[in-house]
Design a protein around this motif. Structure first.
Motif, PDB file in Angstrom:
ATOM      1  N   SER A 153       0.863  -1.188   0.000  1.00 32.64           N
ATOM      2  CA  SER A 153       0.000   0.000   0.000  1.00 32.64           C
ATOM      3  C   SER A 153       0.899   1.236   0.000  1.00 32.64           C
ATOM      4  CB  SER A 153      -0.893   0.019   1.251  1.00 32.64           C
ATOM      5  OG  SER A 153      -0.103   0.196   2.416  1.00 32.64           O
ATOM      6  N   GLY A 154       0.282   2.380  -0.247  1.00 32.76           N
ATOM      7  CA  GLY A 154       1.037   3.626  -0.129  1.00 32.76           C
ATOM      8  C   GLY A 154       1.569   3.798   1.287  1.00 32.76           C
ATOM      9  N   MET A 155       0.773   3.404   2.279  1.00 31.44           N
ATOM     10  CA  MET A 155       1.230   3.525   3.664  1.00 31.44           C
ATOM     11  C   MET A 155       2.447   2.632   3.933  1.00 31.44           C
ATOM     12  SD  MET A 155      -0.486   5.943   4.777  1.00 31.44           S
ATOM     13  CE  MET A 155       0.611   5.942   6.185  1.00 31.44           C
TER      14      MET A 155
ATOM     15  N   TYR B 251      -1.171  14.185   3.894  1.00 29.34           N
ATOM     16  CA  TYR B 251      -2.231  13.175   3.837  1.00 29.34           C
ATOM     17  C   TYR B 251      -2.523  12.646   5.255  1.00 29.34           C
ATOM     18  CZ  TYR B 251      -4.351   8.638   2.733  1.00 29.34           C
ATOM     19  OH  TYR B 251      -5.177   7.548   2.677  1.00 29.34           O
TER      20      TYR B 251
ATOM     21  N   ASP C 100       6.006  12.586  -1.677  1.00 34.01           N
ATOM     22  CA  ASP C 100       4.836  11.784  -2.019  1.00 34.01           C
ATOM     23  C   ASP C 100       4.243  12.388  -3.289  1.00 34.01           C
ATOM     24  OD1 ASP C 100       2.285  10.680  -2.250  1.00 34.01           O
ATOM     25  OD2 ASP C 100       2.025  10.501  -0.082  1.00 34.01           O
TER      26      ASP C 100
ATOM     27  N   SER D 168       1.228   6.198  -3.806  1.00 35.78           N
ATOM     28  CA  SER D 168       0.136   5.273  -3.559  1.00 35.78           C
ATOM     29  C   SER D 168      -0.344   4.840  -4.938  1.00 35.78           C
ATOM     30  CB  SER D 168      -0.999   5.962  -2.802  1.00 35.78           C
ATOM     31  OG  SER D 168      -2.146   5.126  -2.841  1.00 35.78           O
TER      32      SER D 168
ATOM     33  N   THR E 299      -2.656   2.983  -5.471  1.00 37.84           N
ATOM     34  CA  THR E 299      -4.116   2.886  -5.341  1.00 37.84           C
ATOM     35  C   THR E 299      -4.846   3.965  -6.128  1.00 37.84           C
ATOM     36  OG1 THR E 299      -3.542   2.283  -3.065  1.00 37.84           O
ATOM     37  CG2 THR E 299      -5.871   2.625  -3.545  1.00 37.84           C
ATOM     38  N   LYS E 300      -4.175   5.066  -6.388  1.00 33.80           N
ATOM     39  CA  LYS E 300      -4.833   6.235  -6.977  1.00 33.80           C
ATOM     40  C   LYS E 300      -4.641   6.233  -8.497  1.00 33.80           C
ATOM     41  CE  LYS E 300      -5.448   6.830  -2.629  1.00 33.80           C
ATOM     42  NZ  LYS E 300      -4.655   7.717  -1.783  1.00 33.80           N
TER      43      LYS E 300
HETATM   44  C1  LIG Z   1      -3.977   7.468  -0.567  1.00 37.62           C
HETATM   45  C2  LIG Z   1      -2.733   8.198  -0.257  1.00 37.62           C
HETATM   46  C3  LIG Z   1      -1.721   7.607   0.510  1.00 37.62           C
HETATM   47  C4  LIG Z   1      -1.863   6.234   1.132  1.00 37.62           C
HETATM   48  O1  LIG Z   1      -1.925   5.243   0.157  1.00 37.62           O
HETATM   49  P1  LIG Z   1      -2.693   3.841   0.400  1.00 37.62           P
HETATM   50  O2  LIG Z   1      -2.440   3.133  -0.888  1.00 37.62           O
HETATM   51  O3  LIG Z   1      -4.130   4.174   0.643  1.00 37.62           O
HETATM   52  O4  LIG Z   1      -2.054   3.193   1.567  1.00 37.62           O
HETATM   53  C5  LIG Z   1      -0.570   8.337   0.740  1.00 37.62           C
HETATM   54  N1  LIG Z   1      -0.420   9.588   0.251  1.00 37.62           N
HETATM   55  C6  LIG Z   1      -1.366  10.191  -0.493  1.00 37.62           C
HETATM   56  C7  LIG Z   1      -1.137  11.560  -1.006  1.00 37.62           C
HETATM   57  C8  LIG Z   1      -2.554   9.525  -0.774  1.00 37.62           C
HETATM   58  O5  LIG Z   1      -3.501  10.127  -1.498  1.00 37.62           O
END
Ligand SMILES: *Cc1c(COP(=O)(O)O)cnc(C)c1O
Length: 387
Positions: A78-80, A103, A175, A197, A199-200
């Motif tokens: 994950s991003g985290m 964030y 980030d 991340s 995910t985005k």
């Molecule tokens: C969503 C997000 C994260 C965390 O990423 P995950 O994949 O949800 O763990 C970190 N930084 C930013 C700027 C984000 O938008």
């Protein structure tokens, strides 16, 4: 593939994604597999165990490194998990300088996880280079920043911030989730590490969670590899495959995200119910000139304040039909949310207002639908909720 020779539109499709040598399969296979045969003890073909390394993950790591113009890439669950890995580099007693609008999850891991391990954090206004400089201490080892920031889309001078970090022998990590490598390449501007991340926008279809760290520093990359293996927060082959599928269309998606966001921002700015629009592409945005310098376009995220109460704004975000009321961002579909009762609810109201986050602030992740449908949807929601 030779990165210098090809543009990002070509690299996003081909970097790290050679056809499979054995079968000729065009698409990277999903190597659903935990362990690998060795020819003799310690004599293997590059892979031993999938936490340490997996061929589908390797292809994604090479692809992402190429997109950021980096030598090295590492992927995480994950991003985290990516952010956690950068913090793993630090030791008790170290100090971190970071933004006062990072964030929420980043703020949480800093204050609720790592303060317990004796790391210290200073949260400052990152648009003010003097404030960054003043926050440094002899024990500062890391400058962590985001740009554009969430939800006011403030723009931080990456080159200036990285220079301050290096003057103090600290690492500069950025980030780059909001901008994506298509719009902004922080390593070229002096950053040491880029975190994403996946995910985005990189995944882009709201169907996978992932993270990545990119760097040109071989020693750092080796440390990131050590933590991938030692901590174990690595993505599986299916997740890696989904992100690879996403990055192929990153450039075309981002072009549409930016175009739609820019049109919506201009429409909002002229709307009588709207008090203020936060989009770096607008001349009225305080970071507009800096954004024009360090980004190739202004992204798909924007926020606006309504001439309305918190309840009325809640009514607006609940009244859209095309925009979905949800947190997160970066997918093909448009999302709408209200920071005060949602993403930023953990911040006490006084503190939130002081940071410029009004009750009526609404944030949208502009998708790639037809822009006329998106504008009509917002207009309909304003009419239903405000008149
Ligand atoms: C969503 C997000 C994260 C965390 O990423 P995950 O994949 O949800 O763990 C970190 N930084 C930013 C700027 C984000 O938008």
């Amino acid at each position: 593939m030779d990165d210098d020779q090809f543009r990002i539109e070509t690299r996003s499709i081909h970097a790290g994604q050679e056809p499979d040598e054995e079968t000729g399969a065009l698409m990277t296979p999903i190597h659903a597999n935990s362990t690998f045969e060795q020819d003799a003890p310690g004599d293997h073909r590059g892979y031993e165990y999938s936490r340490t390394g997996n061929p589908t993950r390797t292809d994604l790591e090479e692809n992402l490194a190429s997109l950021e113009g980096a030598e090295y890439g590492r992927c995480f669950a994950s991003g985290m998990a990516s952010i956690n890995t950068v913090l793993n580099l630090l030791e008790a007693g170290d100090h971190v300088v970071t933004g006062n609008d990072v964030y929420g999850g980043t703020h949480r891991i800093f204050t609720q996880v790592y303060e317990d391990y004796d790391l210290e954090f200073s949260f400052v206004d990152m648009t003010d280079l003097e404030a960054i400089e003043e926050a440094f201490r002899p024990e500062t080892e890391l400058l962590w920043l985001e740009t554009p920031t969430n939800p006011l889309m403030s723009i931080v001078d990456i080159e200036g911030a990285a220079e301050i970090a290096h003057d103090h022998d600290a690492l500069c990590a950025i980030d780059n989730t909001f901008a994506t490598p298509y719009l902004q390449n922080p390593l070229e501007l002096g950053a040491d590490v880029v975190s994403h991340s996946l995910t985005k926008y990189l995944g882009g279809h709201s169907d996978v969670v992932g993270g990545a760290l990119l760097t040109n520093d071989e020693d750092l990359d080796e440390e990131f590899g050590f933590y991938q293996n030692s901590v174990g927060a690595t993505p599986g082959p299916f997740e890696s495959f989904l992100v690879l599928r996403g990055t192929k269309t990153l450039p075309v998606r981002m072009d549409r995200h930016c175009k739609n966001a820019s049109e919506i921002a201009s429409w909002l700015e002229d709307h009588p119910d709207v008090e203020r629009v936060y989009y770096p592409g607008l001349d009225s945005h305080p970071g507009h000139e800096l954004a024009a310098e360090q980004m190739d376009d202004f992204g798909g995220m924007l926020s606006f304040e309504l001439d309305a109460s918190l309840e009325e704004a809640s009514e607006v975000v609940s009244s859209t039909e095309v925009f979905t009321l949800a947190e997160s961002l970066g997918g093909v579909e448009s999302l709408i949310e209200q920071p005060a009762p949602m993403t930023h609810a953990a911040i006490p109201r006084e503190e939130r207002l002081e940071a410029g986050l009004k009750d009526s602030l609404i944030r949208v992740s502009v998708g790639i639908e037809h822009v006329d449908d998106l504008i009509a949807d917002l207009e309909g929601a304003f009419e239903a909720a405000l008149n």
